[in-house]
Design a protein around this motif. Structure first.
Motif, mmCIF file in Angstrom:
data_model
loop_
_atom_site.group_PDB
_atom_site.id
_atom_site.type_symbol
_atom_site.label_atom_id
_atom_site.label_comp_id
_atom_site.label_asym_id
_atom_site.label_seq_id
_atom_site.Cartn_x
_atom_site.Cartn_y
_atom_site.Cartn_z
ATOM 1 N N PHE A 1 0.804 -1.229 0.000
ATOM 2 C CA PHE A 1 0.000 0.000 0.000
ATOM 3 C C PHE A 1 0.836 1.277 0.000
ATOM 4 O O PHE A 1 0.436 2.258 -0.579
ATOM 5 N N ALA A 2 2.009 1.275 0.700
ATOM 6 C CA ALA A 2 2.869 2.462 0.710
ATOM 7 C C ALA A 2 2.102 3.721 1.085
ATOM 8 O O ALA A 2 2.290 4.772 0.492
ATOM 9 N N LEU A 3 1.216 3.612 2.063
ATOM 10 C CA LEU A 3 0.522 4.820 2.537
ATOM 11 C C LEU A 3 1.516 5.669 3.306
ATOM 12 O O LEU A 3 2.374 5.141 4.008
ATOM 13 N N PHE A 4 1.390 6.992 3.183
ATOM 14 C CA PHE A 4 2.288 7.876 3.917
ATOM 15 C C PHE A 4 1.893 7.832 5.387
ATOM 16 O O PHE A 4 0.812 8.301 5.751
ATOM 17 N N VAL B 1 -7.743 2.866 1.065
ATOM 18 C CA VAL B 1 -7.101 4.185 0.995
ATOM 19 C C VAL B 1 -6.126 4.208 -0.175
ATOM 20 O O VAL B 1 -6.076 5.157 -0.959
ATOM 21 N N ALA B 2 -5.354 3.126 -0.308
ATOM 22 C CA ALA B 2 -4.356 3.076 -1.371
ATOM 23 C C ALA B 2 -5.028 3.207 -2.732
ATOM 24 O O ALA B 2 -4.541 3.919 -3.623
ATOM 25 N N ILE B 3 -6.165 2.544 -2.909
ATOM 26 C CA ILE B 3 -6.870 2.618 -4.193
ATOM 27 C C ILE B 3 -7.405 4.030 -4.419
ATOM 28 O O ILE B 3 -7.198 4.628 -5.476
ATOM 29 N N ASP C 1 -0.081 -3.676 -8.076
ATOM 30 C CA ASP C 1 0.987 -4.655 -7.887
ATOM 31 C C ASP C 1 0.629 -5.587 -6.737
ATOM 32 O O ASP C 1 0.805 -5.238 -5.584
ATOM 33 N N GLU C 2 0.121 -6.739 -7.063
ATOM 34 C CA GLU C 2 -0.304 -7.720 -6.057
ATOM 35 C C GLU C 2 -1.032 -7.040 -4.899
ATOM 36 O O GLU C 2 -0.648 -7.173 -3.749
ATOM 37 N N PRO C 3 -2.093 -6.307 -5.194
ATOM 38 C CA PRO C 3 -2.681 -5.446 -4.164
ATOM 39 C C PRO C 3 -3.338 -6.239 -3.039
ATOM 40 O O PRO C 3 -3.597 -5.676 -1.982
ATOM 41 N N LEU C 4 -3.598 -7.509 -3.249
ATOM 42 C CA LEU C 4 -4.332 -8.258 -2.226
ATOM 43 C C LEU C 4 -3.473 -9.282 -1.510
ATOM 44 O O LEU C 4 -3.937 -9.961 -0.612
ATOM 45 N N SER C 5 -2.205 -9.392 -1.910
ATOM 46 C CA SER C 5 -1.400 -10.491 -1.371
ATOM 47 C C SER C 5 -1.125 -10.318 0.110
ATOM 48 O O SER C 5 -0.789 -11.261 0.804
ATOM 49 N N ALA C 6 -1.294 -9.077 0.634
ATOM 50 C CA ALA C 6 -1.007 -8.864 2.046
ATOM 51 C C ALA C 6 -2.233 -9.103 2.917
ATOM 52 O O ALA C 6 -2.190 -8.890 4.115
ATOM 53 N N LEU C 7 -3.325 -9.545 2.314
ATOM 54 C CA LEU C 7 -4.572 -9.686 3.074
ATOM 55 C C LEU C 7 -4.926 -11.159 3.255
ATOM 56 O O LEU C 7 -4.453 -12.017 2.529
ATOM 57 N N ASP C 8 -5.839 -11.426 4.198
ATOM 58 C CA ASP C 8 -6.219 -12.831 4.380
ATOM 59 C C ASP C 8 -7.264 -13.234 3.336
ATOM 60 O O ASP C 8 -7.864 -12.410 2.674
ATOM 61 N N ALA C 9 -7.449 -14.534 3.215
ATOM 62 C CA ALA C 9 -8.179 -15.092 2.083
ATOM 63 C C ALA C 9 -9.586 -14.510 1.929
ATOM 64 O O ALA C 9 -10.001 -14.146 0.843
ATOM 65 N N ARG C 10 -10.316 -14.404 3.041
ATOM 66 C CA ARG C 10 -11.691 -13.953 2.970
ATOM 67 C C ARG C 10 -11.755 -12.513 2.443
ATOM 68 O O ARG C 10 -12.535 -12.186 1.552
ATOM 69 N N LEU C 11 -10.882 -11.673 2.992
ATOM 70 C CA LEU C 11 -10.840 -10.266 2.611
ATOM 71 C C LEU C 11 -10.437 -10.132 1.142
ATOM 72 O O LEU C 11 -10.917 -9.272 0.416
ATOM 73 N N ARG C 12 -9.548 -11.023 0.729
ATOM 74 C CA ARG C 12 -9.043 -10.987 -0.629
ATOM 75 C C ARG C 12 -10.183 -11.132 -1.624
ATOM 76 O O ARG C 12 -10.297 -10.374 -2.573
ATOM 77 N N GLN C 13 -11.061 -12.109 -1.369
ATOM 78 C CA GLN C 13 -12.164 -12.358 -2.292
ATOM 79 C C GLN C 13 -13.096 -11.173 -2.348
ATOM 80 O O GLN C 13 -13.557 -10.770 -3.408
#
Lengths: 379, 581
Positions: free
Chosen positions: A83-86, A141-143, A157-169
């Motif tokens: 996400f690279a949020l400030f 926020v990142a989006i 860039d792999e925006p969902l890889s840092a989230l858990d499976a349920r949230l990802r879907q």
């Protein structure tokens, strides 16, 4: 094409991260870039964003040449993996940051930020710092932040890889919803084939810096062009065979170790230039293999032809079963000692009564298989 | 700014004002005017029996100092790690005090506290009717070095102890080991790295110590470091000074190299540390009583000299009424023949030098820290080592080099003030770099890229994103540079001239003239300034460490699966850990 990449090459020292790739994206299209880690997909994204300079090749966005432009002049938004949020800015400030650099402004900053916050559903969190948000909220926020300056192209860039499976879907549907609503042109980098298939209009499968296949998800899944694509999309059931001849309905291939010594594969199932005597791999998707109930009579003898081409019958030794709710997975040792994984709809499980260690008879239609030139040791 | 400039400017600065001056000294040490190596000062010195006595004493006092530091520091580490008591945090912070307490003020405190008329001897006289001679002896030097280095040992061991997972000891117990066996087979081996590195640091610091030996050694005791000063600034024997400086530099580099080797060899990553169970200290048990007595003695050892200075500065020593006469002499614009300057001016000089040091080191340190973290280029590690080298080189030898280049050499046109500011900047540079480097290294590259992709230019991204996130660290680095310059005496004494004094130098000259009242007053002013810097640093450092941890914590929750792709994040070392502890 709205975005066009021609012959992109990027080397880092000895390694070639991106090796002469070309592709395009239409306006309003969601294209995903799929591949294992290190395949060059993130480097491709970084070339487009302007964080790396391409050694060879051109990039055009809406007719503008991107090569040589600094990132801030490209009109390309990026959503980063983490996400690279400030961290020192609030949600509001993060989203509003990109508006500082707008040239023309027919709408006020506040208006835009408010609307984006509404779109991504973050009302009430405007004054929070990123550290006080859940991972899913950070992602929103990142989006929103990347959308604020109104980019011509959005890279994820792999925006969902840092989230858990349920949230990802859940979030991938959100991304799809926002993309359709705003008509965004979006390049989505991921290593998750299910995610790529679920979200994309088209997908590009990459491996070792090259493009293996481009196309709509169903096409890529059902007609993989290379063994790599088939394997990467989870089709790991393989049979070694030998080409005998071409006849009127297709190629006749001898299949050792099965109950169908030779079968005819229609031309559309073949992804190689075959010659008699050639060794081939026949790949069958796990859900197209039907196991038979123990002791039941087969619904069609071996070698019988049907609307789906010829039926191939084979036997495997059941190693393990996994019940997964809507379906079950059977792990077995197939013909020629290769591991096979097949999927059985849950409803068929009650009559499927094989035990671990017993032999299971399965069948598949040659129409559903894909034939590749055999290659040893590979995927 | 281009990457080449980011790395190039700081490198040029170090080459011109560190490596070149040092090189001048080495050239001088080898100069034989064509008469062969046998005629060079280096050979002459090496074949001098006096030199070997000097070396022996230097090593011996360092060894004794190390042993004393371990003896004094180990129990402290044990108590801090295994007991629970009020003001524990304060005691832990106080172990940092030696790093910011100018050593000349401690030397002064020792003279006042251990002197024949000092409080220690007064108490001994009252109790036993006897006085002891501590000052101007090996004992005084060793005690003062222990004052500085016991906390070093304690911190190193304490850090290992804190990292030691009690589950390790518990599992040993469950496997059948007794208390003593557990200590021998589990605890001790895991503490050993901390003990070794801490002791080695104590040895290095004692080996290279200057103001303490100079002030407490008297006429009889001298070390290599002090002898370089004596030869150069008192006897004006430059060739011999150069030869000794070369040898001293070789030793200090060698010792630092050994330290780095050992530190790397011993770095143990212990995952998932549970907090140690701590027993309350104030509960009656023989062990606890011993611990409390030890802590009380430690308090006397540490506060005695410092309080003696405070008392002396207000005339409390002679038994007369308290007064501020000493401060009047300090702040009166009265020329002092002793220092060739007014004391007030010395205060002004020190503050100016310190400010100059900050202004030089901060931009250069930031540039190099960014340059090193942004690009992976060939020779990066080597360059970093070069930049940290001033940490490992004798300040006296370096000061001598600066003296040569600024009086007669390449930079003869520049003032001594410039020379001192540059010397302090060089000495502060490694500290600044060690604070800033991990900071910029940890700064997620994609933050900068995100700003760029949102339309910010390279400079805007730096000012909007990187600078605000680094602000706390920059302040810490600035205060480090400031305190180092304020307290620094070795390079300053080599470069100072009549009319150009600093506060530590003034304290030294006043105490040499046995003008203790004024020396104490000046020392108190110095301690107050460094004390303020210390408190700010402590608060700031804590907050910074907390924020770094928080940033990493949020990162961890957000990034479980993919952290391996980023190469894993470094452990958030608090910015105080510039000494590698």
């Amino acid at each position: 094409m709205y975005l066009e990449c021609n012959g992109l090459v990027k080397r880092f020292g000895e390694t070639t991260a991106v090796d002469n790739i070309s592709f395009g994206i239409e306006r309003g299209e969601l294209v995903s870039l799929l591949g294992p880690s290190g395949c060059g997909k993130t480097t491709t994204l970084r070339l487009l964003a302007g964080f790396e300079a391409a050694d060879v090749g051109d990039m055009y966005l809406d007719g503008r040449r991107l090569n040589g432009l600094p990132p801030e002049k490209r009109g390309v938004g990026v959503v980063f993996q983490h996400f690279a949020l400030f961290p020192h800015m609030t949600v509001w400030q993060n989203i509003a940051y990109g508006l500082r650099f707008r040239r023309r402004s027919d709408r006020s900053d506040g208006e835009i930020v408010r609307e984006l916050i509404r779109i991504v559903g973050l009302e009430g969190l405007e004054q929070r710092k990123p550290g006080q948000l859940s991972a899913g909220q950070q992602q929103r926020v990142a989006i929103a932040r990347s959308l604020a300056p109104g980019p011509d192209l959005l890279l994820l860039d792999e925006p969902l890889s840092a989230l858990d499976a349920r949230l990802r879907q859940h979030l991938r549907m959100e991304i799809r919803r926002i993309q359709r609503m705003l008509g965004l042109t979006l390049l989505y980098v991921t290593h998750d084939q299910e995610e790529a298939m679920a979200i994309s209009d088209r997908m590009i499968v990459m491996n070792a810096g090259r493009i293996e296949q481009m196309g709509e998800p169903w096409q890529v899944y059902h007609r993989p062009k290379t063994p790599f694509v088939a394997a990467f999309l989870g089709q790991t059931n393989r049979l070694r065979g030998t080409v005998e001849r071409l006849d009127g309905t297709g190629w006749v291939i001898a299949l050792e170790g099965t109950d169908t010594p030779r079968a005819v594969f229609p031309a559309k199932a073949v992804q190689a230039a075959l010659k008699p005597g050639m060794a081939v791999d026949v790949v069958v998707p796990g859900e197209r293999v039907m196991p038979e109930a123990q002791g039941s009579e087969g619904q069609g003898a071996a070698g019988a032809s049907s609307a789906h081409g010829q039926t191939v019958v084979l036997a495997g030794l059941l190693q393990e079963t996994e019940f997964l709710g809507s379906y079950a997975r059977l792990y077995m040792t197939g013909p020629q000692g290769r591991p096979w994984t097949i999927r059985v709809p849950s409803l068929q499980m009650p009559w499927f009564n094989a035990r671990i260690g017993q032999s299971v008879v399965c069948r598949f239609a040659t129409d559903d298989a894909v034939v590749f030139e055999a290659h040893d040791g590979g995927a | 700014m281009s990457g080449a400039l980011l790395v190039g400017l700081p490198t040029l600065f170090l080459l011109l004002f560190f490596y070149y001056p040092l090189g001048q000294v080495f050239v001088e040490a080898f100069r034989s005017d064509g008469a062969g190596f046998q005629a060079s000062p280096l050979w002459q010195t090496l074949s001098d029996a006096y030199f070997w006595d000097l070396l022996q004493f230097t090593a011996l006092q360092a060894l004794y100092s190390t042993l004393a530091s371990v003896a004094l520091g180990l129990p402290l580490a044990f108590i801090l790690a295994n007991y629970r008591f009020p003001l524990q945090g304060l005691v832990r912070s106080l172990t940092l005090v030696p790093f910011v307490l100018p050593s000349v003020t401690v030397a002064l405190g020792f003279i006042l506290f251990y002197g024949r008329q000092g409080p220690l001897n007064q108490v001994l006289d009252m109790l036993f009717g006897q006085r002891v001679q501590v000052l101007y002896s090996l004992t005084a030097i060793v005690l003062a070095h222990a004052f500085y280095n016991a906390p070093v040992v304690a911190r190193a061991v304490y850090a290992s102890w804190e990292r030691l997972d009690p589950s390790c000891e518990e599992s040993a117990r469950s496997l059948g080991a007794g208390r003593w066996a557990v200590f021998r087979h589990v605890t001790l081996p895991l503490l050993f790295p901390g003990l070794v590195t801490g002791s080695l640091l104590a040895f290095i610091f004692s080996f290279m110590s200057f103001p303490i030996v100079l002030s407490l050694g008297g006429a009889r005791f001298s070390t290599l470091e002090v002898e370089v000063y004596t030869q150069v600034r008192v006897l004006l024997n430059y060739p011999m000074g150069a030869a000794l400086a070369l040898i001293q530099t070789a030793f200090s580099l060698l010792l630092s190299y050994v330290y780095l080797l050992i530190e790397q060899r011993f770095t143990l990553e212990i995952p998932g540390v549970r907090e140690r169970p701590r027993t309350p200290l104030f509960r009656f048990a023989p062990g606890n009583v011993a611990a409390v007595v030890y802590l009380l003695l430690l308090a006397v050892f540490y506060f005695g000299p410092v309080i003696s200075v405070w008392l002396d500065s207000v005339g409390g020593r002679g038994g007369g009424p308290w007064n501020f006469a000493a401060y009047h002499t300090i702040f009166a614009r009265e020329h002092s023949a002793l220092i060739g300057d007014t004391p007030l001016e010395a205060i002004g000089n020190s503050l100016r030098f310190a400010l100059g040091t900050v202004l030089v080191t901060l931009p250069l340190g930031t540039a190099l820290a960014i340059g090193l973290s942004r690009r992976r280029f060939w020779g990066r590690r080597f360059l970093e080592t070069l930049a940290l080298a001033p940490l490992a080189v004798s300040s006296i030898a370096f000061g001598f080099g600066m003296l040569r280049t600024f009086r007669t050499g390449l930079f003869a046109g520049f003032s001594s003030e410039t020379a001192i500011v540059l010397a302090h900047s060089v000495l502060a540079f490694p500290f600044v770099l060690r604070v800033l480097r991990p900071l910029f290294e940890r700064l997620d590259r994609s933050l900068r890229e995100a700003a760029r992709s949102l339309g910010a230019s390279g400079w805007r991204a730096f000012f909007d994103v990187e600078l605000p996130l680094a602000a706390g660290g920059l302040l810490v680095a600035a205060i480090f540079a400031f305190s180092l310059s304020i307290a620094e005496m070795s390079a300053a004494i080599m470069l100072a001239e009549p009319g150009l004094m600093t506060m530590p130098l003034t304290v030294y000259h006043l105490l040499s003239a046995r003008n203790f009242g004024s020396a104490s007053a000046m020392a108190v002013v110095l301690m107050v300034i460094t004390g303020i810097a210390f408190v700010v640093l402590e608060r700031l450092g804590e907050r910074l460490a907390k924020r770094t941890r928080a940033m990493q914590a949020s990162d961890d929750s957000a990034a479980t699966a993919a952290s391996d792709a980023a190469g894993g994040s470094e452990k958030g070392a608090p910015p105080f850990d510039v000494f590698g502890m």
